[in-house]
Design a protein around this motif. Structure first.
Motif, PDB file in Angstrom:
ATOM      1  N   VAL A   1     -47.284   3.048  -2.042  1.00  0.00           N
ATOM      2  CA  VAL A   1     -47.538   2.818  -0.569  1.00  0.00           C
ATOM      3  C   VAL A   1     -46.643   4.741  -0.065  1.00  0.00           C
ATOM      4  CG1 VAL A   1     -46.584   2.278   1.987  1.00  0.00           C
ATOM      5  CG2 VAL A   1     -47.113   0.559  -0.051  1.00  0.00           C
ATOM      6  N   PHE A   2     -47.377   4.795   0.817  1.00  0.00           N
ATOM      7  CA  PHE A   2     -46.749   6.046   1.008  1.00  0.00           C
ATOM      8  C   PHE A   2     -47.588   6.720   2.134  1.00  0.00           C
ATOM      9  CE2 PHE A   2     -51.192   5.872  -0.994  1.00  0.00           C
ATOM     10  CZ  PHE A   2     -51.733   7.552  -0.111  1.00  0.00           C
ATOM     11  N   TRP A   3     -46.316   7.556   2.784  1.00  0.00           N
ATOM     12  CA  TRP A   3     -47.198   8.348   4.044  1.00  0.00           C
ATOM     13  C   TRP A   3     -46.841  10.171   4.416  1.00  0.00           C
ATOM     14  CZ3 TRP A   3     -41.649   6.413   4.208  1.00  0.00           C
ATOM     15  CH2 TRP A   3     -40.869   7.277   4.974  1.00  0.00           C
ATOM     16  N   ARG A   4     -47.271  10.321   5.384  1.00  0.00           N
ATOM     17  CA  ARG A   4     -47.790  11.845   5.608  1.00  0.00           C
ATOM     18  C   ARG A   4     -46.951  12.313   6.935  1.00  0.00           C
ATOM     19  NH1 ARG A   4     -50.588  16.422   8.541  1.00  0.00           N
ATOM     20  NH2 ARG A   4     -49.587  17.944   8.714  1.00  0.00           N
ATOM     21  N   GLU A   5     -45.920  12.447   7.779  1.00  0.00           N
ATOM     22  CA  GLU A   5     -45.582  13.516   8.892  1.00  0.00           C
ATOM     23  C   GLU A   5     -46.736  14.375   9.149  1.00  0.00           C
ATOM     24  OE1 GLU A   5     -41.178  10.846   8.660  1.00  0.00           O
ATOM     25  OE2 GLU A   5     -41.864  13.189   8.630  1.00  0.00           O
ATOM     26  N   GLU A   6     -47.402  14.964  10.487  1.00  0.00           N
ATOM     27  CA  GLU A   6     -47.320  15.582  10.810  1.00  0.00           C
ATOM     28  C   GLU A   6     -46.885  16.597  11.497  1.00  0.00           C
ATOM     29  OE1 GLU A   6     -51.756  17.657  12.539  1.00  0.00           O
ATOM     30  OE2 GLU A   6     -51.861  15.753  12.474  1.00  0.00           O
ATOM     31  N   MET A   7     -46.729  16.000  13.191  1.00  0.00           N
ATOM     32  CA  MET A   7     -45.365  17.124  13.810  1.00  0.00           C
ATOM     33  C   MET A   7     -44.044  16.552  13.757  1.00  0.00           C
ATOM     34  SD  MET A   7     -47.994  18.734  14.710  1.00  0.00           S
ATOM     35  CE  MET A   7     -47.166  19.966  16.482  1.00  0.00           C
ATOM     36  N   ALA A   8     -43.203  16.493  12.926  1.00  0.00           N
ATOM     37  CA  ALA A   8     -42.083  16.081  12.674  1.00  0.00           C
ATOM     38  C   ALA A   8     -41.650  17.232  12.556  1.00  0.00           C
ATOM     39  CB  ALA A   8     -42.343  14.876  11.521  1.00  0.00           C
ATOM     40  N   ASP A   9     -41.254  17.963  10.878  1.00  0.00           N
ATOM     41  CA  ASP A   9     -40.195  18.752  10.401  1.00  0.00           C
ATOM     42  C   ASP A   9     -39.557  19.565  11.198  1.00  0.00           C
ATOM     43  OD1 ASP A   9     -42.138  20.021   9.927  1.00  0.00           O
ATOM     44  OD2 ASP A   9     -42.404  20.000   8.229  1.00  0.00           O
ATOM     45  N   GLY A  10     -40.611  19.675  12.734  1.00  0.00           N
ATOM     46  CA  GLY A  10     -40.042  20.941  13.671  1.00  0.00           C
ATOM     47  C   GLY A  10     -38.137  21.020  13.389  1.00  0.00           C
TER      48      GLY A  10
ATOM     49  N   VAL B   1     -37.754  17.239  -4.220  1.00  0.00           N
ATOM     50  CA  VAL B   1     -38.629  17.221  -5.946  1.00  0.00           C
ATOM     51  C   VAL B   1     -36.191  15.773  -6.460  1.00  0.00           C
ATOM     52  CG1 VAL B   1     -39.402  17.143  -8.006  1.00  0.00           C
ATOM     53  CG2 VAL B   1     -40.771  18.442  -5.931  1.00  0.00           C
ATOM     54  N   GLU B   2     -35.631  16.988  -6.777  1.00  0.00           N
ATOM     55  CA  GLU B   2     -34.153  16.464  -7.001  1.00  0.00           C
ATOM     56  C   GLU B   2     -34.318  14.841  -6.935  1.00  0.00           C
ATOM     57  OE1 GLU B   2     -32.015  19.968  -7.243  1.00  0.00           O
ATOM     58  OE2 GLU B   2     -33.584  20.731  -9.322  1.00  0.00           O
ATOM     59  N   LEU B   3     -34.622  15.334  -4.982  1.00  0.00           N
ATOM     60  CA  LEU B   3     -33.505  14.308  -4.858  1.00  0.00           C
ATOM     61  C   LEU B   3     -34.678  12.867  -4.963  1.00  0.00           C
ATOM     62  CD1 LEU B   3     -31.569  13.048  -2.516  1.00  0.00           C
ATOM     63  CD2 LEU B   3     -33.887  14.245  -0.694  1.00  0.00           C
ATOM     64  N   MET B   4     -35.600  13.185  -4.461  1.00  0.00           N
ATOM     65  CA  MET B   4     -36.882  12.071  -4.842  1.00  0.00           C
ATOM     66  C   MET B   4     -36.912  11.229  -6.166  1.00  0.00           C
ATOM     67  SD  MET B   4     -37.601  11.140  -1.769  1.00  0.00           S
ATOM     68  CE  MET B   4     -37.298  11.880  -0.009  1.00  0.00           C
ATOM     69  N   GLY B   5     -37.179  12.503  -7.240  1.00  0.00           N
ATOM     70  CA  GLY B   5     -36.834  11.875  -8.132  1.00  0.00           C
ATOM     71  C   GLY B   5     -35.425  11.006  -8.162  1.00  0.00           C
TER      72      GLY B   5
ATOM     73  N   ILE C   1     -44.140  10.873  -6.101  1.00  0.00           N
ATOM     74  CA  ILE C   1     -44.701  11.738  -5.031  1.00  0.00           C
ATOM     75  C   ILE C   1     -46.087  11.576  -5.414  1.00  0.00           C
ATOM     76  CG2 ILE C   1     -43.244  13.885  -4.828  1.00  0.00           C
ATOM     77  CD1 ILE C   1     -41.218  13.615  -5.697  1.00  0.00           C
ATOM     78  N   LEU C   2     -46.581  11.842  -4.333  1.00  0.00           N
ATOM     79  CA  LEU C   2     -47.487  12.879  -4.058  1.00  0.00           C
ATOM     80  C   LEU C   2     -47.710  13.747  -2.826  1.00  0.00           C
ATOM     81  CD1 LEU C   2     -51.048  11.840  -4.763  1.00  0.00           C
ATOM     82  CD2 LEU C   2     -50.516  10.448  -2.831  1.00  0.00           C
ATOM     83  N   PRO C   3     -47.767  14.961  -3.371  1.00  0.00           N
ATOM     84  CA  PRO C   3     -47.093  16.332  -2.338  1.00  0.00           C
ATOM     85  C   PRO C   3     -49.175  16.248  -1.605  1.00  0.00           C
ATOM     86  CG  PRO C   3     -46.705  16.877  -4.638  1.00  0.00           C
ATOM     87  CD  PRO C   3     -47.321  14.803  -4.991  1.00  0.00           C
ATOM     88  N   TYR C   4     -49.348  16.851  -0.530  1.00  0.00           N
ATOM     89  CA  TYR C   4     -49.908  17.027   0.347  1.00  0.00           C
ATOM     90  C   TYR C   4     -50.489  17.685   0.490  1.00  0.00           C
ATOM     91  CZ  TYR C   4     -52.214  16.513   5.001  1.00  0.00           C
ATOM     92  OH  TYR C   4     -53.453  16.628   6.381  1.00  0.00           O
ATOM     93  N   TYR C   5     -51.530  18.254   0.403  1.00  0.00           N
ATOM     94  CA  TYR C   5     -52.653  19.617   0.921  1.00  0.00           C
ATOM     95  C   TYR C   5     -53.564  19.621   1.542  1.00  0.00           C
ATOM     96  CZ  TYR C   5     -50.070  20.128  -3.975  1.00  0.00           C
ATOM     97  OH  TYR C   5     -49.086  20.116  -4.589  1.00  0.00           O
TER      98      TYR C   5
ATOM     99  N   THR D   1     -43.281   5.222  -2.854  1.00  0.00           N
ATOM    100  CA  THR D   1     -44.065   6.865  -2.355  1.00  0.00           C
ATOM    101  C   THR D   1     -43.292   7.790  -2.202  1.00  0.00           C
ATOM    102  OG1 THR D   1     -45.709   6.367  -4.673  1.00  0.00           O
ATOM    103  CG2 THR D   1     -45.839   8.295  -3.565  1.00  0.00           C
ATOM    104  N   PHE D   2     -43.071   9.253  -2.366  1.00  0.00           N
ATOM    105  CA  PHE D   2     -42.589   9.923  -1.151  1.00  0.00           C
ATOM    106  C   PHE D   2     -44.398  11.220  -1.215  1.00  0.00           C
ATOM    107  CE2 PHE D   2     -41.134  14.789  -0.157  1.00  0.00           C
ATOM    108  CZ  PHE D   2     -40.145  14.487   1.702  1.00  0.00           C
TER     109      PHE D   2
END
Length: 769
Positions: A247-256, A328-332, A338-342, A289-290
């Protein structure tokens, strides 16, 4: 404790200045000992920091003036926002001033509301800049007349509990926060914990929430969480050697929130804290999963491109270039995959591939679409240089960090920037590979439908080859022997729409909505056609939406800019999954439609949340509360309606979320129950056991294993609770609850279970001796 007052935020609209005045703030008081109060499941007893009785205490700010009133609902006084024509409305309290709030501390914000009628409620937590919504009964939840997209609305007559219920979210308090109005990215955040923070209850205009009888809230409470680790959901993973679900997610308008380089413009002094907070939330909700965007519309997000060519290749932010490796180190270290998004658009640097825009339209020379900022870059998947370009990005964002964490693979989603291109080199490749060496031109393709059809078929095959090349690159590099590439074809936040210009929505009450739409203030002068959900599902019409290109208009080539999913090309492709777009109940109602997206590596579902962007507007169509986006979910156990039916009808082994803003869930008890059950099941093929349950709305799926017995996913797909449902498993070994390990009484391979609405239960029958 409540402190009232009136503040003016920079950038407010004229209507926001006409709010009801409140008494001046009293001086800060010293925090007293906090009583221990039961916050309800899953939180348990927690120290109560603040309680606001909304019926007794006048909001600090509200708009329009006198927007709210106190009514008696279910025998209790409750504050209600009257639906407003032509504008959104809200009331707001500043909570926690002088209450000893601490930056970085964990809290639970709880909002008590009546579930007596259809209502749509938005909650904005200024303490961590999170906007979420929930809705009850037959309401849409998401705005009915959004500004920019089709929200693909759905109305179902979900039963009401006729009790007071609680929406609650876990969060960590930021270092600084805005004064009511949220900025977009960096901006003024003048408040600190000693000032308290704003909690705002809002709703869309009456036309955008046509079934809602008004947002209603009786009480707002803030609890302290002294030991957030206590809330970590224990997951009973399948036995060693069996594949896991994710299970994972990706945020769009958030890390501002962490975008500014000036401390007063950031919500957090230390940007990594944003991700520490996410990790705590993942633990509490049972998300394993991050996911994070490393390319947003092709732009570098928080990683260092220096070794690949720096700004000449990919422009990067010098101040944030080291953040990704720290994440990456934090989540590891926290044990997450981890599932990076591109959102790949070709490398965007001074000499990057993306800005060369090698993919050209068929019928024009300027652009595929009218959206100029998307058209600034693109990539051609048939171009060998594009393959090498994205592989180099994977080198610098995954492969070099493969020993620091467990990477599942890569998640790729173009935002209309991997189009079907018709540049001269692309035409030459088609001629050589699929046209027996005979040259073709754009004019020839425009004039020959059969030739254009063959070109499209060739291009889709090249897209598959492009994705397979990414899978192979990760596997050869030793990232993960079973590394997967997930590909999300839909560029739209709300997901895919039915291929028609007619405005439609789906409902289980076509006659009722047909009558309601006769009201001009509901239809807004548009022709809107309700569609019956049973017909949509029975005819498999959602498959048309999934497989159809977006409609063209104005001479543009939207269909070429955003090519749809083509799952049949991947039926035999291991390690590459086209994600299945879901959100509404009708999107997960047909097993046959879901099965079209299944491959050797299983089935991946991704929930698309619409942004509801800028839908808190005044009568001049200006924002009332700064920048606004919010995801909306159903209330109570039905918040898992789509997920539960997805398991019943498709049983995905990857479950993701494309989130509009800062992610959270307001009904954590039911989310945790689902995740605990879902993750305890092995990621192996399952089969439906017809008639295995005494209730037709309960679906039973069996998952066989080589030596660990048989697992069962048992799902109540209905909107009502079920008691004492007999389940025939046909297994003779000891039966346990797979999520808890608790033994279950079984006689003759039968068990009896009770369910909440939309609940997944996971069972395991030990191997027969």
């Amino acid at each position: 404790m409540l402190f009232c007052g009136c503040w003016l935020a920079v950038g407010w609209s004229a209507s926001a200045l006409s709010q009801t005045a409140a008494a001046p703030l009293p001086p800060p008081s010293q925090p007293t000992a906090r009583p221990l109060v039961d916050a309800g499941p899953p939180w348990g007893p927690l120290p109560l920091v603040v309680e606001v009785n909304c019926a007794e205490q006048t909001p600090d700010r509200e708009d329009p003036p006198d927007a709210s009133r106190v009514e008696s609902i279910l025998g209790r006084p409750c504050r209600v926002l009257a639906p407003a024509q032509g504008e959104a409305s809200y009331f707001s309290y500043r909570i926690g001033r002088g209450a000893g709030l601490a930056p970085g501390a964990a809290y639970v914000l709880a909002v008590e509301y009546p579930e007596d009628a259809p209502r749509a409620i938005l909650v904005r937590n200024g303490g961590n800049e999170c906007s979420r919504g929930f809705h009850t009964g037959a309401t849409f939840g998401d705005a009915f007349h959004p500004k920019y997209v089709n929200n693909n609305n759905e109305s179902l007559r979900v039963p009401l509990s006729n009790r007071y219920e609680t929406w609650a979210t876990l969060f960590r308090l930021h270092d600084r926060f805005p004064d009511l109005a949220f900025p977009r990215g960096e901006g003024p955040r003048p408040l600190v914990p000693a000032d308290g923070f704003d909690v705002t209850i809002a709703q869309f205009s009456a036309a955008d929430a046509p079934a809602s009888q008004g947002a209603a809230v009786a009480r707002i409470r803030l609890f302290e969480v002294p030991d957030v680790a206590r809330l970590k959901l224990p997951v009973a993973w399948p036995p060693a050697g069996l594949p896991r679900r994710h299970v994972f997610w990706r945020e769009e308008m958030a890390d501002g929130v962490i975008a500014g380089n000036k401390e007063e413009e950031r919500g957090l002094r230390e940007p990594l804290d944003w991700y520490r907070h996410k990790a705590d939330l993942m633990d509490a909700l049972g998300i394993d999963t991050f996911g994070k965007d490393l390319l947003e519309f092709g732009a570098c997000q928080h990683w260092d491109s220096t070794d690949g060519g720096g700004n000449k290749w990919v422009h990067f932010d010098w101040n944030k270039k080291g953040l990704w490796v720290r994440i990456v180190e934090l989540m590891g270290n926290r044990g997450f995959s981890i599932l990076p998004y591109y959102e790949y658009a070709g490398s965007k640097g001074d000499a990057g591939l993306g800005y060369q825009r090698r993919a050209k339209p068929l019928s024009r020379d300027d652009a595929f679409t009218h959206i100029e900022w998307i058209e600034s870059a693109n990539a051609d998947v048939t171009d060998p240089e594009a393959i090498a370009d994205l592989q180099k990005i994977l080198d610098l964002t995954i492969i070099r960090f493969k020993d620091k964490a467990h990477f599942l693979g890569a998640w790729i989603r173009p935002r209309s920037q991997l189009p079907i291109g018709f540049g001269e080199p692309t035409l030459a490749r088609f001629a050589q590979e699929a046209n027996q060496g005979r040259p073709v031109t754009r004019a020839m393709l425009r004039g020959d439908k059969a030739l254009l059809g063959r070109y499209h078929d060739w291009w889709y095959g090249k897209r598959r080859d492009f994705l397979v090349a990414m899978r192979d690159h990760l596997r050869r590099a030793g990232v993960n022997p079973r590394a997967v590439v997930l590909f999300t074809a839909s560029a739209a936040e709300p997901g895919v729409s039915f291929p028609t210009w007619e405005k439609q929505f789906v409902t289980d009450d076509v006659p009722g909505w047909t009558e309601r739409l006769r009201q001009p203030d509901v239809s807004q002068g548009k022709t809107i056609v309700p569609q019956d959900i049973q017909t949509i599902v029975a005819e498999g019409r959602y498959l048309d939406a999934l497989l159809s290109a977006p409609l063209n208009w104005g001479g543009w080539e939207v269909d070429h800019a955003n090519p749809p999913a083509d799952p049949d090309r991947y039926r035999d492709v291991d390690g590459v999954l086209l994600t299945y777009c879901f959100n509404r109940a009708y999107t997960v109602g047909s097993p046959a439609v879901l099965d079209r997206f299944r491959g050797p590596s299983g089935l991946a579902l991704v929930r698309h949340y619409t942004l509801n962007e800028n839908m808190l507007f005044d009568k001049q169509d200006q924002p009332k509360l700064g920048y606004f986006v919010a995801d909306v979910e159903r209330a109570g156990p039905c918040c898992m309606l789509a997920e539960a039916r997805a398991v019943a009808h498709g049983d995905p082994n990857y479950l993701g979320y494309l989130v509009g803003s800062s992610f959270n869930r307001g009904f954590a008890r039911h989310v945790r129950d689902f995740h605990a059950a879902y993750l305890s099941l092995p990621a192996l093929p399952s089969r439906v056991l017809p008639g295995a349950a005494s209730d037709a709305e309960v679906v039973v799926r069996a998952i066989g294993t080589p030596s660990a017995g048989t697992f069962f996913a048992v799902v109540n797909t209905g909107l009502d609770a079920k008691r004492d449902v007999a389940i025939r498993l046909g297994a003779t070994g000891q039966v346990t609850d797979a999520a808890t390990g608790e033994p279950l009484p079984a006689e003759g391979g039968r068990v009896t279970l009770s369910f909440h609405p939309c609940q997944l239960r996971a069972l395991r029958a030990a191997p027969a001796k």
